[in-house]
Design an enzyme around this catalytic site. Structure first.
Site, short mmCIF file in Angstrom:
data_model
loop_
_atom_site.label_atom_id
_atom_site.label_comp_id
_atom_site.label_asym_id
_atom_site.label_seq_id
_atom_site.Cartn_x
_atom_site.Cartn_y
_atom_site.Cartn_z
N LYS A 30 18.89 30.27 5.04
CA LYS A 30 17.51 29.40 4.93
C LYS A 30 16.36 29.67 5.61
CE LYS A 30 20.62 25.85 4.32
NZ LYS A 30 20.87 24.19 4.01
N GLU A 36 33.73 25.96 4.48
CA GLU A 36 32.75 26.12 5.20
C GLU A 36 32.99 25.11 6.66
OE1 GLU A 36 29.55 23.14 3.34
OE2 GLU A 36 28.50 24.73 3.88
N HIS A 68 44.37 38.34 -17.48
CA HIS A 68 43.82 39.49 -17.70
C HIS A 68 42.77 40.77 -17.38
CE1 HIS A 68 46.66 38.42 -21.11
NE2 HIS A 68 46.63 37.56 -20.31
O1 LIG Z 1 22.83 17.02 0.98
P1 LIG Z 1 22.08 17.51 1.41
O2 LIG Z 1 21.69 17.40 2.76
O3 LIG Z 1 21.41 18.03 0.03
O4 LIG Z 1 22.80 19.24 1.36
C1 LIG Z 1 23.80 19.88 0.42
C2 LIG Z 1 24.94 21.39 1.22
O5 LIG Z 1 23.78 22.61 1.30
C3 LIG Z 1 24.02 22.02 3.04
O6 LIG Z 1 23.57 23.66 3.46
C4 LIG Z 1 25.19 22.52 3.30
O7 LIG Z 1 25.86 24.56 3.63
C5 LIG Z 1 26.56 22.36 2.86
O8 LIG Z 1 28.32 21.98 3.70
C6 LIG Z 1 25.42 20.93 1.79
O9 LIG Z 1 26.77 20.31 1.40
#
Ligand SMILES: O=P(O)(O)OC[C@H]1O[C@H](O)[C@H](O)[C@@H](O)[C@@H]1O
Length: 445
Positions: A422, A287, A308
């Site tokens: 998302k 990331e 393996h």
């Molecule tokens: O802690 P949160 O806001 O739930 O995020 C949880 C995770 O999901 C996100 O989409 C990011 O890609 C991550 O960098 C992050 O650690």
């Protein structure tokens, strides 16, 4: 304390060229210290180990004790940076068969919110049906779908099973100080909560309550973990000369390898307990550096298991890889190979040797074979799988990541690309507010 050896990269890249990064590393260090580089609103991790107070640790330990006293099982709900750090440390330090032991010294730690597997969640909720369980709900944004969905199920089940009053005592939230649904729920329900500082990104948050609370619940010494990280904060400090600073050398070496066509870094361990350290490391580097069409692809293998399966590719596949091996100097336990009268497997030559002697020779033999096969090798040695060593290792990787990202020229502290899936998922699920996106995506199907 950990040590780094890059000698087995020479022959592929030169020491001279690695040391030629000294000025760039210095500039990166300075940008981190002064907060003048990209993503400078996310530098809270930099001096985190040395700034953690005794009071904060005591607060975490007291909450951990409440969960330990009242729960047979604690479910850690989180994903990405809100999950991997805790799991990495807990698995590195735990007995491999801890959940099968009759006499438990700590609640069993289970994980949720890191996938959307219906069967996984069904089976988890089934298992929890007759258990006194608690939940640590971890989300920096407080709005991550995977975690929110799992928490919705777990909260209801915990309240139904244990009653609202007990649920209140055994559900803990770790989230933003003000924003997000997890914060509002915690405040409305009166859960004990901890704050993820604004200036610490998820993948750098293992030494905040995100990692520290679950680790303490699992029975590990968070003071020692933080002390290990703090010693590495010193050892990788701006004032340490380039040649003596492991984070500087690691950052320089991997950038030089990348420049020479080594596009994939494989993190290697010879100890199955380090599997989730590799998973944590993959998020940290993936990331942080994978953006603007650049970045080393972070991969990982567990040896000798994967020798393996993946061994063939590593030995003779496309020469675009290098390996970074994490070697653990001393085992926690001692086990010798027994002698066998029939010796049908021909292993009597090993009788009386410690299993780790065999493992170490597998490690050395693999390194030499892979170098012969055209795979540059770096080696990180940690003294043992204990809190100090793991704390040092995690901070070492974080510091090197900040430096390395700046050398690469990217902002190592954002992750804009994560939003794309998302958006599509919400559009496909007809989330309110996504009407236009839903229409557009439907037209593509
Ligand atoms: O802690 P949160 O806001 O739930 O995020 C949880 C995770 O999901 C996100 O989409 C990011 O890609 C991550 O960098 C992050 O650690």
């Amino acid at each position: 304390m950990i040590s780094l050896n890059i000698e087995k990269t020479f022959g592929f890249i030169s020491k001279e060229n690695v040391f030629a990064y000294e000025a760039q590393v210095k500039a990166a260090q300075e940008a981190l210290e002064k907060g003048t580089g990209k993503g400078n609103d996310f530098l809270g991790w930099l001096h985190l180990p040395s700034s953690i107070t005794k009071e904060h640790l005591a607060d975490l330990k007291a909450t951990a004790q409440t969960l330990r006293d009242n729960c047979e099982v604690v479910v850690v709900a989180g994903i990405g940076g809100s999950y991997l750090g805790a799991r990495a440390v807990i698995e590195a330090l735990s007995n491999s068969f801890t959940w099968l032991q009759d006499k438990k010294t700590a609640p069993v730690i289970l994980y949720a919110g890191h996938n959307i597997g219906e069967d996984y969640l069904y089976e988890l909720t089934e298992y929890l049906k007759d258990k006194k369980f608690g939940v640590i709900n971890i989300s920096k944004s407080g709005t991550t779908t995977e975690t929110a969905l799992a928490f919705r199920l777990l909260k209801k089940q915990c309240e139904d099973q244990r009653g609202k009053d007990t649920a209140k005592r055994v559900i803990v939230a770790i989230t933003d100080a003000k924003k997000g649904a997890a914060r509002v729920t915690a405040d409305n329900e009166g859960y004990k909560s901890f704050i993820i500082p604004d200036n610490v990104g998820g993948r750098f948050s293992v030494l905040t309550p995100v990692g520290l609370l679950p680790i303490a619940v699992a029975g590990f010494d968070i003071e020692k973990l933080v002390a290990g990280a703090a010693s590495m904060e010193k050892a990788c400090g701006q004032d340490i000369p380039f040649a003596e600073n492991p984070a500087a050398i690691y950052a320089a070496t991997r950038n030089e390898l990348y420049k020479n066509g080594k596009k994939i870094e494989i993190l290697v361990n010879f100890n199955p307990k380090l599997h989730y350290v590799s998973e944590w490391w993959k998020q940290l580097y993936g990331e942080s550096e994978g953006k603007e069409n650049k970045g080393i692809f972070p991969a990982a293998v567990d040896f000798s298991t994967d020798l393996h399966s993946m061994g063939q590719w590593i030995q003779e596949g496309e020469r675009s890889i290098y390996e970074t091996v994490i070697s653990v100097e001393k085992t926690q336990h001692s086990l010798q190979v027994p002698s066998d009268g029939a010796n049908l497997d021909g292993l009597n030559f090993l009788a009386g040797k410690h299993v780790d002697e065999v493992n170490k020779m597998a490690e050395l033999g693999t390194q030499l074979a892979h170098v012969d096969g055209g795979v540059p090798n770096m080696r990180i040695v940690i003294p043992a799988l204990n809190e100090e060593s793991i704390g040092s290792l995690l901070y070492f990787f974080e510091k090197a990541c900040g430096i390395s990202g700046y050398i690469l020229g990217v902002n190592p502290f954002n992750q804009p690309g994560v939003e794309a899936y998302k958006k599509n998922m919400f559009a496909l699920l007809n989330k309110p507010g996504y009407e236009a996106e839903s229409k557009a995506i439907q037209a593509r199907l």
